[in-house]
Design an enzyme around this catalytic site. Structure first.
Site, mmCIF file in Angstrom:
data_model
loop_
_atom_site.group_PDB
_atom_site.id
_atom_site.type_symbol
_atom_site.label_atom_id
_atom_site.label_comp_id
_atom_site.label_asym_id
_atom_site.label_seq_id
_atom_site.Cartn_x
_atom_site.Cartn_y
_atom_site.Cartn_z
ATOM 1 N N LYS A 272 -4.402 -8.282 -31.102
ATOM 2 C CA LYS A 272 -4.338 -9.495 -30.309
ATOM 3 C C LYS A 272 -3.896 -8.908 -28.954
ATOM 4 O O LYS A 272 -4.118 -9.944 -28.011
ATOM 5 C CB LYS A 272 -3.095 -10.273 -30.986
ATOM 6 C CG LYS A 272 -2.232 -11.328 -30.157
ATOM 7 C CD LYS A 272 -1.182 -12.032 -30.834
ATOM 8 C CE LYS A 272 0.245 -11.556 -30.929
ATOM 9 N NZ LYS A 272 0.696 -11.456 -29.630
ATOM 10 N N ASN A 273 -3.087 -8.232 -28.757
ATOM 11 C CA ASN A 273 -2.558 -7.861 -27.461
ATOM 12 C C ASN A 273 -3.291 -6.943 -26.510
ATOM 13 O O ASN A 273 -3.016 -6.960 -25.398
ATOM 14 C CB ASN A 273 -1.015 -7.152 -27.665
ATOM 15 C CG ASN A 273 0.039 -8.294 -28.225
ATOM 16 O OD1 ASN A 273 -0.142 -9.396 -28.284
ATOM 17 N ND2 ASN A 273 1.261 -7.614 -28.730
ATOM 18 N N CYS B 216 12.168 -18.498 -25.224
ATOM 19 C CA CYS B 216 11.468 -17.829 -26.355
ATOM 20 C C CYS B 216 12.473 -17.333 -27.156
ATOM 21 O O CYS B 216 13.482 -16.934 -27.041
ATOM 22 C CB CYS B 216 10.710 -16.472 -25.678
ATOM 23 S SG CYS B 216 9.849 -15.520 -26.862
ATOM 24 N N ARG C 261 12.958 -12.901 -21.750
ATOM 25 C CA ARG C 261 11.573 -12.725 -21.393
ATOM 26 C C ARG C 261 11.117 -13.367 -19.990
ATOM 27 O O ARG C 261 10.208 -14.007 -19.943
ATOM 28 C CB ARG C 261 10.572 -13.405 -22.385
ATOM 29 C CG ARG C 261 11.002 -12.661 -23.761
ATOM 30 C CD ARG C 261 9.848 -12.757 -25.028
ATOM 31 N NE ARG C 261 8.787 -12.068 -24.760
ATOM 32 C CZ ARG C 261 7.590 -12.224 -25.402
ATOM 33 N NH1 ARG C 261 7.384 -12.968 -26.275
ATOM 34 N NH2 ARG C 261 6.488 -11.336 -25.104
ATOM 35 N N ASP D 58 7.489 -4.660 -32.050
ATOM 36 C CA ASP D 58 6.801 -5.575 -32.826
ATOM 37 C C ASP D 58 6.875 -5.149 -34.462
ATOM 38 O O ASP D 58 6.131 -6.076 -35.245
ATOM 39 C CB ASP D 58 5.469 -5.721 -32.283
ATOM 40 C CG ASP D 58 5.303 -6.295 -30.984
ATOM 41 O OD1 ASP D 58 6.386 -6.910 -30.624
ATOM 42 O OD2 ASP D 58 4.357 -6.377 -30.363
ATOM 43 N N ARG E 247 -0.118 -17.216 -35.254
ATOM 44 C CA ARG E 247 -0.519 -16.691 -34.017
ATOM 45 C C ARG E 247 -1.066 -15.360 -34.014
ATOM 46 O O ARG E 247 -1.764 -14.878 -32.808
ATOM 47 C CB ARG E 247 0.784 -16.845 -33.067
ATOM 48 C CG ARG E 247 1.250 -17.940 -32.919
ATOM 49 C CD ARG E 247 2.856 -17.804 -32.201
ATOM 50 N NE ARG E 247 2.267 -17.183 -30.708
ATOM 51 C CZ ARG E 247 3.178 -16.980 -29.960
ATOM 52 N NH1 ARG E 247 4.457 -17.346 -29.994
ATOM 53 N NH2 ARG E 247 2.815 -16.203 -28.867
#
Ligand code: EPU
Length: 418
Positions: free
Chosen positions: A22-23, A116, A121, A305, A397
């Site tokens: 994803k990132n 968030c 952030r 993460d 997500r």
């Protein structure tokens, strides 16, 4: 809102394929905006976040064509350099359009991301760095309006490592006039993947993967075909799923180097792990994990993460552990939910002190953010009885086909549409 129903405990066994990152995919998608062209992107995971990003690209003017194994992006006719609040509030990574839009149009209007769940952030480091390159900002009605007559290469030293900040500057400086040197640059594999993609397009970037990156501005870039790297956080999450349930799984289509620190921690917890460059086998031999201490940091340190997933592991491990979160100030929302399942966790500032219990008991819990939802699934797999996880739109997500992949490994997990 859908929910997951998990019946546990289950021991996971089998093989699982890892999807694209994803990132890595998100900045690569935005990089296609920088120069008109046709881009063929492979290994883009099918996630809510990547779908949101594709929607944003369409609003800006890209034509998107979904093929079975690739997404073709035609950015030739983009004419609307604007990221609206409706999309930015769904995904903070939308701020990644700023660098490429400024490089192409000399202007961009991007909604400020707002709050968030995992921390404040802010994006001031992105803006400060772009100001040094000649960009002026005007913030009005929740929108950043950015303008420059041209982007000028310069020295940028980030006061703190920032992944998307580094990525924004990489995309801006690629088309800037002269040389840009980024110090204290993020070293994450996703930053390296973006730099590799930009180099394929014709950029002149060196030093990516170290904390000093040099970018020689070029005049033009070309559309290319590129495959995003495998997702290291999905890899780590499945490794923990096997470890927490005492199972044995083989992970394929991954890059084992990218999860070296996760492998090290899982070995400390008692897992037997063998790996090749692209596959990892973890065997827990039915044993209960041993408690392991974790401290998060920028790559190559332990990823934030994966913090929630290791917290889940420690809740049923033998012994006491300390988890220290150094990146985000509010990334412990999963703790209250795990406590509802019988976990014993004390929070002291940015440390969670966990006394491992013999077992967790299924309960109704609520997902609060992406990685917190992953950790609740892991807790549900090992808990006795039924766990119901609400608000699983968070997990959609960032995990491609998570329930199908877990079912294939023997988990009793079902999505219940609401
Ligand atoms: N920060 C600032 N000012 C800024 C930018 C960042 O103070 O202008 C702070 C952040 O608040 C945080 C630290 O710097 O305390 C590091 O944040 P960073 O900018 O590196 O995070 P990010 O780029 O917004 C990316 C990932 C996150 C991941 C972090 C850290 C993407 C799209 N997102 O976020 O991924 O947690 O790096 O590795 O790449 C996730 O996938 O679940 C996720 C949250």
């Amino acid at each position: 809102m859908d929910k997951f129903i998990i019946d546990g405990p289950t021991k996971l066994n089998g093989e699982v394929d890892i999807s694209g990152s994803k990132n890595a995919a998100l900045p690569i998608l935005t990089a296609c905006l920088g120069k008109p062209g046709i881009y063929i992107l492979k290994n883009v995971p099918n996630l809510r976040d990547t779908r949101t990003m594709l929607k944003l690209l369409e609003i800006i003017g890209c034509k998107i064509n979904h093929q079975p194994k690739a997404i073709i992006i035609d950015s030739n006719n983009c004419n609307n350099p604007e990221a609206p609040y409706e999309l930015v509030r769904k995904m903070r990574a939308s701020v990644l359009v700023l660098g490429p839009l400024l490089a192409r149009f000399g202007s961009a209007v991007v909604s400020l991301p707002g709050g968030c769940a995992i921390g404040t952030r802010p994006v001031e480091m992105h803006l400060d760095a772009l100001s040094k390159m000649g960009v002026t900002f005007d913030i009005q009605n929740g929108y950043i309006s950015a303008n420059c007559s041209r982007l000028i290469g310069c020295e940028i030293s980030f006061p703190k490592t920032t992944v998307t900040g580094t990525e924004n500057i990489l995309m801006a400086s690629t088309l800037a006039e002269g040389k840009t040197v980024i110090t204290n640059a993020a070293r994450e594999p996703e930053v390296v993947d973006l730099a590799n993609f930009l180099n394929e397009m014709g950029a002149e970037i060196t030093g990516h993967g170290t904390d000093v990156i040099e970018v020689k501005g070029v005049k033009s870039l070309r559309g290319v075909s590129y495959s995003a790297l495998p997702d290291r956080i999905e890899t780590g999450t499945f490794l923990v799923a096997a470890a927490i349930t005492g199972g044995e799984i083989t992970i394929k289509n991954t890059i084992s180097n990218h999860v070296a620190i996760i492998i090290e921690k899982l070995r400390q917890s008692g897992a037997i792990i063998d790996s090749t460059d692209s596959s990892i086998t973890l065997n827990m031999q039915g044993k209960r994990p041993k408690a392991v201490n974790i401290e998060t940091g920028a790559y190559p340190l332990f990823p934030t993460d994966m913090q929630a997933q290791l917290t889940a592991l420690n809740t049923i491990a033998s012994g006491t552990s300390i988890i220290k979160e150094n990146i985000f100030e509010n990334r412990f929302m999963h703790i209250q939910e795990m406590s509802r399942m019988g976990a014993e966790i004390k929070l002291e500032q940015n440390c969670a002190i966990i006394s491992g219990k013999d077992e967790l008991i299924g309960a109704s819990v609520m997902a609060t953010d992406l990685r917190a939802s992953a950790s609740l699934i892991l807790a549900g797999l090992v808990a006795k009885g039924t766990t119901e996880i609400e608000r699983i739109y968070h997990i959609d997500r960032g995990y491609d086909c998570i329930e199908e992949k877990l079912q294939q490994l023997g988990a009793d997990i079902h999505r219940m549409p609401m």
